[in-house]
Scaffold this active site. Structure first.
Site, PDB file in Angstrom:
ATOM      1  N   ASP A 187       0.860  -1.180   0.000  1.00 14.29           N
ATOM      2  CA  ASP A 187       0.000   0.000   0.000  1.00 14.29           C
ATOM      3  C   ASP A 187       0.898   1.232   0.000  1.00 14.29           C
ATOM      4  O   ASP A 187       1.708   1.405   0.903  1.00 14.29           O
ATOM      5  CB  ASP A 187      -0.873  -0.047   1.265  1.00 14.29           C
ATOM      6  CG  ASP A 187      -2.079   0.863   1.177  1.00 14.29           C
ATOM      7  OD1 ASP A 187      -3.103   0.522   1.755  1.00 14.29           O
ATOM      8  OD2 ASP A 187      -1.962   1.918   0.533  1.00 14.29           O
ATOM      9  N   ASP A 198      -3.227   2.601  -6.024  1.00 13.85           N
ATOM     10  CA  ASP A 198      -2.150   2.696  -5.033  1.00 13.85           C
ATOM     11  C   ASP A 198      -1.916   1.429  -4.220  1.00 13.85           C
ATOM     12  O   ASP A 198      -1.200   1.477  -3.233  1.00 13.85           O
ATOM     13  CB  ASP A 198      -2.397   3.880  -4.088  1.00 13.85           C
ATOM     14  CG  ASP A 198      -3.570   3.627  -3.148  1.00 13.85           C
ATOM     15  OD1 ASP A 198      -4.417   2.788  -3.468  1.00 13.85           O
ATOM     16  OD2 ASP A 198      -3.635   4.281  -2.097  1.00 13.85           O
ATOM     17  N   GLU A 199      -2.522   0.321  -4.587  1.00 14.85           N
ATOM     18  CA  GLU A 199      -2.215  -0.899  -3.849  1.00 14.85           C
ATOM     19  C   GLU A 199      -2.271  -2.159  -4.710  1.00 14.85           C
ATOM     20  O   GLU A 199      -2.962  -2.197  -5.728  1.00 14.85           O
ATOM     21  CB  GLU A 199      -3.108  -1.047  -2.610  1.00 14.85           C
ATOM     22  CG  GLU A 199      -4.585  -1.148  -2.874  1.00 14.85           C
ATOM     23  CD  GLU A 199      -5.360  -1.242  -1.562  1.00 14.85           C
ATOM     24  OE1 GLU A 199      -5.720  -2.349  -1.160  1.00 14.85           O
ATOM     25  OE2 GLU A 199      -5.590  -0.179  -0.953  1.00 14.85           O
TER      26      GLU A 199
END
Length: 377
Positions: free
Chosen positions: A11, A126-127
DNA sequence: TCTGGGGTCCTTCCGCCA
DNA sequence: TCTGTGGCGGAAGGACCC
């Protein structure tokens, strides 16, 4: 000896805000929030410094997309309305979102991960999940640390991400996706947490049930009413009781999740299911009084959906609309066509037929257009 | 001072058909 | 023909996630 399954969840830390800080390094350490409209672009001044907007005096319907950690310390967080945030932290810097940049950094960090471990499941901008099971060295012990090998692999991934983007990330490594998602949050920002099933009682069970990916506001409240606030309390409940309260599928899932059981494989491929565009108006609009403006927005949304479909090479057979009324009640209507379409006129026409099926006496705050049942062109 | 935008997946209901 | 059953696609809503 069969390999031990090692799944990582990575993350990026305060991703959008961190990308903005690369561009505006003078903001490092300050309370910064990302969100709102274009009108808060920094202005370059005559002396070469930039003038930034602050939250003070913000008016509008925007929400915070990301906040830096100093901003979070002032009591603001993502999802919070910017008006409310302005009341709490008027001095915080406000920057508009720039998805173009975030997508560029997203591609960069994923490429950096793939250099070390290529089996990746995308979970948004974003992850990601990463399968470390078969990475050379991941099954090795280091001294008396049975997880030393996989820890080193995860650290190498983190180093690679920082080297190629200048950004930090937090990583959780466990036997499955569910636990890794929890673990990546345990030492944020810039942390690395490796857990085995033996760590369940001490590291996972004390956490709030709401931390589990799949328990949202509704399920969280219902569990609370049963006196279940932590994952450990959930794990101790009778399976039959959970089945009775939550149904077969969800009850079973709750029981297994609380006990750290999750066999889901990584999904490394994936086709889009739908594409949509929606917008919340600056003020609520009335179907009759604001007809001209609504028509213009409606056509624009249909055109944007068409553009998105064509750019990515898809057509949609189901065209739908979404309306949100002034009281926040949301309705959808959709229409499945004989053939998939991708042109603006056909989408606009089908969406118009959907709109005729809605009672438009209340004022509207949002309008959206969607294409589903996608086929590749 | 109410609450963005872009998604996925699940459940329920309904009509149609075998 | 009546009644039941079950599959299936489509439609609508809702929960959840980033």
């Amino acid at each position: 000896m069969t390999a031990r399954r090692w799944i990582a969840h990575l993350d990026m830390d305060a991703f959008y805000a961190s990308v903005e800080l690369l561009r505006y390094p003078e903001l490092a350490g300050q309370a910064v929030v990302i969100g709102g409209g274009r009108r808060h672009q920094p202005v370059l001044q005559a002396d070469g410094t930039r003038r930034f907007s602050t939250l003070a005096g913000y008016t509008g319907r925007g929400v915070i997309t990301t906040a830096t950690y100093p901003a979070r310390d002032l009591g603001v967080h993502s999802g919070m309305g910017l008006m409310k945030a302005a009341a709490r932290a008027p001095q915080a810097i406000l920057l508009p979102v720039d998805f173009e940049s975030y997508r560029r950094y997203s591609r960069l960090f994923k490429a950096a991960v793939a250099e070390v471990a290529p089996v990746i499941e995308d979970r948004g901008i974003d992850e990601i999940y990463i399968d470390l099971t078969d990475i050379p060295g991941a099954q090795d012990s280091v001294g008396h640390d049975a997880a030393g090998g996989v820890r080193a692999v995860a650290q190498e991934i983190r180093n690679n991400v920082r080297r190629s983007t200048g950004l930090s990330c937090s990583v959780g490594v466990t036997p499955n996706k569910l636990l890794s998602k929890l673990a990546s949050e345990l030492d944020k920002p810039d942390g690395l947490t490796v857990l085995t099933m033996a760590d369940l009682p001490t590291r996972i069970w004390p956490l709030a049930v709401r931390k589990l990916n799949g328990i949202g506001p509704k399920a969280g409240a219902r569990l609370g009413q049963l006196g279940i606030d932590t994952i450990g309390q959930l794990a101790r409940r009778d399976r039959a009781e959970l089945l009775a309260h939550f149904g077969r599928a969800y009850g079973r899932w709750l029981h297994e999740a609380a006990n750290g059981i999750d066999d889901r494989p990584l999904v490394t491929h994936g086709e889009p299911v739908s594409m949509s565009r929606e917008t919340t108006f600056d003020r609520d609009l009335h179907a009759v009084r604001d007809r001209a403006e609504l028509t213009r927005i409606f056509t624009e949304l249909a055109t944007q959906v068409a553009t998105d479909l064509q750019r990515k090479g898809y057509a949609g057979r189901t065209i739908g609309i979404k309306l949100r009324f002034e009281d926040f009640k949301t309705v959808t209507r959709d229409l499945t066509l004989p053939q998939a379409v991708a042109d603006a006129a056909a989408i606009r026409h089908a969406a118009g037929l959907c709109l005729k099926r809605v009672d438009l006496t209340r004022r509207l705050r949002l309008l959206g257009v969607r294409a589903g049942s996608l086929i590749r062109l």
